[in-house]
Each structure stands twice: as C-alpha cells, then as structure tokens.
Design a protein around this motif. Sequence first.
Motif, mmCIF file in Angstrom:
data_model
loop_
_atom_site.group_PDB
_atom_site.id
_atom_site.type_symbol
_atom_site.label_atom_id
_atom_site.label_comp_id
_atom_site.label_asym_id
_atom_site.label_seq_id
_atom_site.Cartn_x
_atom_site.Cartn_y
_atom_site.Cartn_z
ATOM 1 N N ASP A 11 36.391 31.528 86.349
ATOM 2 C CA ASP A 11 35.055 31.652 85.781
ATOM 3 C C ASP A 11 35.120 31.423 84.270
ATOM 4 O OD1 ASP A 11 36.393 33.907 84.987
ATOM 5 O OD2 ASP A 11 35.105 35.313 86.042
ATOM 6 N N GLU A 12 33.979 31.206 83.667
ATOM 7 C CA GLU A 12 33.922 30.954 82.231
ATOM 8 C C GLU A 12 34.329 32.199 81.458
ATOM 9 O OE1 GLU A 12 30.629 29.854 78.758
ATOM 10 O OE2 GLU A 12 30.025 29.987 80.871
ATOM 11 N N PRO A 13 35.211 32.082 80.458
ATOM 12 C CA PRO A 13 35.555 33.253 79.652
ATOM 13 C C PRO A 13 34.334 33.769 78.905
ATOM 14 C CG PRO A 13 36.400 31.247 78.640
ATOM 15 C CD PRO A 13 35.890 30.863 79.993
ATOM 16 N N SER A 14 34.251 35.069 78.740
ATOM 17 C CA SER A 14 33.102 35.654 78.064
ATOM 18 C C SER A 14 33.121 35.320 76.574
ATOM 19 C CB SER A 14 33.102 37.171 78.244
ATOM 20 O OG SER A 14 34.193 37.746 77.527
ATOM 21 N N VAL A 15 31.983 35.512 75.921
ATOM 22 C CA VAL A 15 31.906 35.296 74.480
ATOM 23 C C VAL A 15 32.896 36.208 73.765
ATOM 24 C CG1 VAL A 15 30.426 35.567 72.451
ATOM 25 C CG2 VAL A 15 29.537 34.455 74.503
ATOM 26 N N GLN A 22 35.737 37.441 74.936
ATOM 27 C CA GLN A 22 37.104 36.959 75.153
ATOM 28 C C GLN A 22 37.408 35.765 74.257
ATOM 29 O OE1 GLN A 22 36.654 36.395 79.409
ATOM 30 N NE2 GLN A 22 37.980 38.137 79.868
ATOM 31 N N GLN A 23 36.477 34.844 74.167
ATOM 32 C CA GLN A 23 36.676 33.688 73.296
ATOM 33 C C GLN A 23 36.757 34.115 71.833
ATOM 34 O OE1 GLN A 23 34.341 30.071 74.123
ATOM 35 N NE2 GLN A 23 33.488 31.142 75.889
ATOM 36 N N HIS A 66 27.726 29.140 74.359
ATOM 37 C CA HIS A 66 28.546 30.363 74.353
ATOM 38 C C HIS A 66 29.752 30.201 73.432
ATOM 39 C CE1 HIS A 66 26.875 31.390 78.635
ATOM 40 N NE2 HIS A 66 26.012 31.637 77.674
#
Length: 567
Positions: free
Chosen positions: A314-318, A320-321, A380
């Motif tokens: 899944d897309e990494p969260s804001v 996490q980034q 994001h």
Amino acid sequence: MAQVESSTAQNYGAVAAVVGTPVVSGLAYGPVIRVSGVPEYDVDAAAEIPETERAAEAARFVAAAETVAERFTARARANTGSTAEVLAATAALAKDRAWIATATGLIEKGTPAAAATVRAIDTISDMFAKLGGLMAERVTDLADIRNRVVAEVLGLPEPGIPLPEQPSVLLADDLAPADTAGLDPKLVVALATRLGGPSSHTAIIARQLGIPCVVAVADLNRVDTGAMVFVDGERGVVGVDPDAEQIAAAVEAAQQLAAEVAQWRGPGRTADGHAVAILGNVADGVSARSAADLGILAGVGLFRTELAFLERPDEPSVAQQQSLYREVIDAFDGDKVVIRTLDAGSDKPLRFVNHPHEDNPAMGVRGNRIVATHPEIREHQLDAIAAAADGAGAVPWVMAPMVATVAEAREFAAQVRERGLTPGVMIEVPSAAVQAEKILAEVDFVSIGTNDLTQYTMAADRMSAELAALTDPWQPAVLALVERVGAAGRAADKPVGVCGEAAADPLLACVLVGLGVSSLSCAPAAAAPVGRKLATVTLDQCAAAAQAAVAADSPVDGRAAARAVLG
C-alpha cells in the motif's frame, strides 16, 4: 583478439586486448574470475509430477520464490544508495504475481517446480526483451531470479561470485544486482561485461564502488578464466597478459594518483575560480549520512525517493514519508537538497497501483505521468516533503521526472510553490530540452538526467550491448541538447544541473561545465575525482573542450578531442 595499437594507446606489453565502452575510469590488474555456480538442470528431461503431489510441489515452489525474494530484500536493507534501490526493485520482481502465477499453473499441470520456474521466467524474459527499453534491462535480473529459485528448489547452494584469495578482475556476460551488491573492492578490483551499457546496473554499482569498469566488450568470452589482465576504465580496454613490470608500474602510478585525488576536499571550482557545485546522489537517510561524512559534498543533487514505495502493498503514509525525507534533509542541514518525486512505473511498478499493460513501457506511464491516473500519490508526497522541510536549515528543491511539456512544468511548479518549496523539473525527454527556455520560465531550476536523455535522443535501448556506442553520453547529439539547456539556463540566470551517470565521468564533467552546467550530482565515490579534475582546468578550457566534443562525429572522437584540450 584485437591487438592493442601502441601508436594510439599505451599497451603495457599486452599480447592482445578486447575493447568495449568505458564507464568508470581507473587502471587495475589481476587474474580473471567469473560468476559460477549457476545450477545445471535439464528442463526437457524433467519427469511429470503425479497429480497427488502437485499441490505440495506448488507449495515448495512458492516457498523457494519467497526465500529468494526475502534474500534480495535483506541485501537491499544492508546496502545504501543506488545499490539498495536496484536490489529493492529486483526483490519486487522476484515477488511479481505474473511469473509466479505462470509457474504455479505449469506445476498444476504436472511440470516439476524447477522446470516450471525456468519456463515461466523464460517466457516473461522473452516478452521483456521484445518490449525493449527499461523492461529489457530486467532480463538479466530475471535470469538471476530464475537461477536462484531453481537452486533453492533443488537444494543447491545459492549461485554467485566466488570469493577471490587475491585482488582479481571479474568478467561476465552481465552481472545481476545481487552479484555486484556485496563486492569487496579490495578483492574485486575491476569489472568488465560482454553485455550492458554505460547506464546499466553494473556500471552504476561500479561507480558507487569506485572501481574501473568497461561494458559491451563483444569479444570478452575469448579471455580465459585465470588469465592475467588489466582493465583500463578510461580507454575501455581489457588487455591480456601484459608485461608484469610495465603494468605493475602503471598500476602503482594510478594508485598514487587515486590517493592524491582522494585528498580533494572542495569546494567545486575550476582552476580560475568558476564555482561548480559538486553534489551527491542518495536514496535514503543511511546513504545521505554516509555521503555527508565524506565532508566534500555541497549537498544532494538527486534524492531518489523510490525506496519508500517499492515492495509495499500500500502507499506509505504522509508521516512515514516525512520521516524518511527528514533524515536526508538533516544529513545535509542548511545545504542544498534536491528531491526527485516518485519515478515509478515501467521497470519499477508499484504494487498498490494497477499498472495497465503497455506495449512500450519505457515511453509509457512512468515518472510524473502517473499523476494522470493517481494524482493523490504526488500530492501526498509533496505534503510529506513540505512537512519534512518545516524547521529545516534550508528550503528543499523538488523536481519532477519525465516532464515533456511546458504545461506539465507549469502545473507541477504551482503545486510545489503552494507548499513553500523550490520547484524544478528533470530534463530527460528531448522535447523538454528543446523547450528549455519556456520550461525555465515556469520553474526555478532544471536538472538533466543524462541516462534517459541519451536513450530517448538516440532511440536506443540503454541495456543493448550492440547499441552501447549509441547510448554513450558522449554522443554529440546528446551534448548538443545539453548545450541548448545550458544556454537557456544562462539566459534565465537559473541553475542547470546534471544528475545522470555522465556527471561521474571527470573528463565529461568538465565538458558539461563548458556547456553551461552549474552543478554536478554523482555517486559520492565519484565526487573527489570529478572535483579534482575540475580544479586542474580553466572555464575557457572547459568551453573549448565542450565545443570540440559537440563538433565531433562520434563519442570516441569526442573523448579524444576533449582530452586533447583538457589533458
């Protein structure tokens, strides 16, 4: 084998030589070693699996594939920079549902796991080879995955490079990322491959290791394992059985020069004081801190952000980034940090994005183009970069890859400025180079990605050994486009950088500066040789060498013309 012509190049008494495309300068000497341990398996002789045993055979295959993928992932985590990025992409490929489903389907029809692995991978490889471009680059990786899964299924040792007992020269048809990732540059002192090109994985990792490398050596298989050879990474020569005294003296001189070069501490400038920012290419916080510890870089010219996205379901969260980006910003706190937004698609598909089949993915939905269907991914990412920049010593510069039009540059710049960041774009597509003046009117800087710009300008797959001369960044047509972008930068009084592999070539770096490039971003290991070379020449010499290289008829002539001016 071709004789080395002493009238045109020093041959150190070699009895014969083979010639390819030079990619990493330097001179090294030692016995030849080769990759070994590829499992021998007769696919046609494989007996059919009884129906009652097929479920267990499929489970054994899936377990073997998962084990191989996990080893790639572990190697990626143990490395930094471009090596980690390449290994992470290979791990994702090892988990790819398409080939695993194909192999599982064959097993369910009675094909043994090892044979199913070979047939499934070979089918996917044929498809990738026909697609060409970035997909063709993955054929070597697929072969490596095939060999490792087959070995795991058969209970054989993992294939790879033998550990030499003395400094040796590694020769191969091609090298997979897993082969090169763990190399000890004190024991493997040079690389040469029969396949590959100037921007192949082998070349990129060789630059990170700082060892001489030559690719696209057509006659390399005529050099015997165990033979004593030298590799001249500046001329692209692999010489066989040179005079021991001559080559020893030459290698010693080269090592002394390398030691002097390693003492360079910056800042980047020509002999007459023209400033040129020497920056580093990084991929995560670990590689950024390692680069900063060198104490010679003026900042980061290319922060590849793909590691935050590859292999994830899944897309990494804001948040996490943000954490990842802040690590890099903090490593060079107060210095220039250029962050490239996600360059995914094509050879680096995202597991959480349904990428449609593309007949020519190298020219398909990749880089900035992914926003057409998934704008939230870039939004994001920009939010995360802005959050990471809060309280930092300098405002990060942010650039988008694969921008082809002025409208794309304008749209991206607006989103970046809304977040208080400095906008730029990469010049990788010839259309962007042709429209550099208009694009620079929309953004605050540009950075030239010479790997893709060369591939697209010359209409040549950068992994094709047969086309290695065309994918050489010394191609006059490519340099002419760089010249156009440099002129646009000077006219707009805005920075023009280079972050492709060309920036790691000390001689070519001088030519780029002569074409109007104001910053050079390369593998940290290449920074000192580039900075040291620039310090020995004037801006006028760089300009003269640049004009000579652009006016040349070929990369070989261009190198020779530039060397005549720059020494």
